[in-house]
Motif scaffolding. Structure first.
Motif, PDB file in Angstrom:
ATOM      1  N   TYR A  23       0.823  -1.211   0.000  1.00 51.15           N
ATOM      2  CA  TYR A  23       0.000   0.000   0.000  1.00 51.15           C
ATOM      3  C   TYR A  23       0.857   1.261   0.000  1.00 51.15           C
ATOM      4  O   TYR A  23       1.904   1.327   0.637  1.00 51.15           O
ATOM      5  CB  TYR A  23      -0.912   0.032   1.232  1.00 51.15           C
ATOM      6  N   GLN A  61       3.295   1.913  -8.102  1.00 50.94           N
ATOM      7  CA  GLN A  61       3.033   2.282  -6.707  1.00 50.94           C
ATOM      8  C   GLN A  61       3.366   3.742  -6.398  1.00 50.94           C
ATOM      9  O   GLN A  61       2.945   4.253  -5.355  1.00 50.94           O
ATOM     10  CB  GLN A  61       3.837   1.382  -5.762  1.00 50.94           C
ATOM     11  N   ASN A  74      -3.684   4.536  -1.439  1.00 51.65           N
ATOM     12  CA  ASN A  74      -4.449   3.335  -1.098  1.00 51.65           C
ATOM     13  C   ASN A  74      -4.972   3.409   0.333  1.00 51.65           C
ATOM     14  O   ASN A  74      -6.144   3.118   0.604  1.00 51.65           O
ATOM     15  CB  ASN A  74      -3.590   2.083  -1.229  1.00 51.65           C
TER      16      ASN A  74
END
Length: 255
Positions: free
Chosen positions: A50, A94, A54
């Motif tokens: 995460y 990410q 997120n």
């Protein structure tokens, strides 16, 4: 109705998710639970992979306002940024730009669902990064280059420091600095002013490999450093006033 324990919540990425594991004989979550046994429950909400975007998206589902059936959060520990600091690659998505990372951190620790609990917030900087090791492992996984860069990750740690300075009531836990300081102390011939620093391209891993075996995730030694930084901020707890009574009160001696 059952009497709930109030909580310490660990909110973050894999660095918290894996903190429940025993590494080299030490478990961060286990040690923290032992420290506050019978007073607070330690709840792990670490989610591998995460980033702050997120985490912010799911925050309203993770943190509900306190109620008779939903315990109060006394302490909130936030450790996010290792994934935000990824670089743009076709093989990895990410990354969160550093300005957005800062905004997300502020939104997380000031969210109305968090503020409803009035917790003590401990904001932890992401640990250092061993880019030398990361590059070897990432290339083996098929990435065209390292997914993370030590210098860039250090900027995200500095941003976490900025947030702690700017948001009232937030306590900074400088994990990045503490691990680097210990690694430097254990590496002969290296100082804080050495260039390049430990873990940076062109330099050496030194003792950093003991703290970040895969270049990113923490060893038991690192988790022990984190615990020693956090523990002084948890408690003290009033003697004899735990959630449920001491056995001596349950079994009084007749005189």
């Amino acid at each position: 109705m059952a009497k709930p324990y109030n909580q310490i919540v660990l909110f973050g990425d894999s660095l918290f998710q894996f903190s429940s594991e025993i590494k080299e004989g030490f478990s961060f979550q286990g040690a923290l639970q032992s420290h506050c046994m019978r007073y607070l429950d330690v709840i792990n909400r670490g989610f591998s992979g995460y980033n702050t975007t997120n985490a912010l998206k799911l925050l309203p589902q993770i943190f509900l306002p306190p109620s008779p059936s939903n315990p109060k959060i006394e302490y909130l520990l936030v450790l996010l940024g290792a994934n935000d600091a990824c670089i743009d690659l076709p093989t990895n998505n990410q990354k969160v730009p550093i300005e957005q990372y800062k905004e997300n951190l502020i939104k997380i620790i000031t969210h109305e669902h968090v503020k409803a609990h009035k917790p003590k917030v401990l904001l932890i900087t992401p640990p250092p990064l061993d880019e030398i090791r990361i590059e070897v492992l990432d290339l083996a996984k098929g990435h065209p280059q390292a997914t993370r860069q030590a210098a860039n990750s250090a900027k995200y740690s500095e941003t976490a420091r900025e947030v702690a300075r700017e948001v009232p009531g937030v306590t900074l836990i400088d994990l990045q600095d503490a691990i680097m300081e210990k690694a430097i102390a254990l590496t002969p011939g290296v100082t804080k002013s050495s260039s390049p620093p430990l873990g940076y391209p062109g330099g050496q891993r030194g003792a950093l490999e003991q703290f970040l075996p895969d270049g990113l995730h923490m060893s038991g030694m690192s988790y022990k450093i984190l615990y020693d930084l956090v523990e002084p901020h948890i408690g003290p707890f009033p003697e004899g006033e735990s959630v449920f009574p001491d056995w001596k009160k349950m079994n009084p001696v007749a005189i």
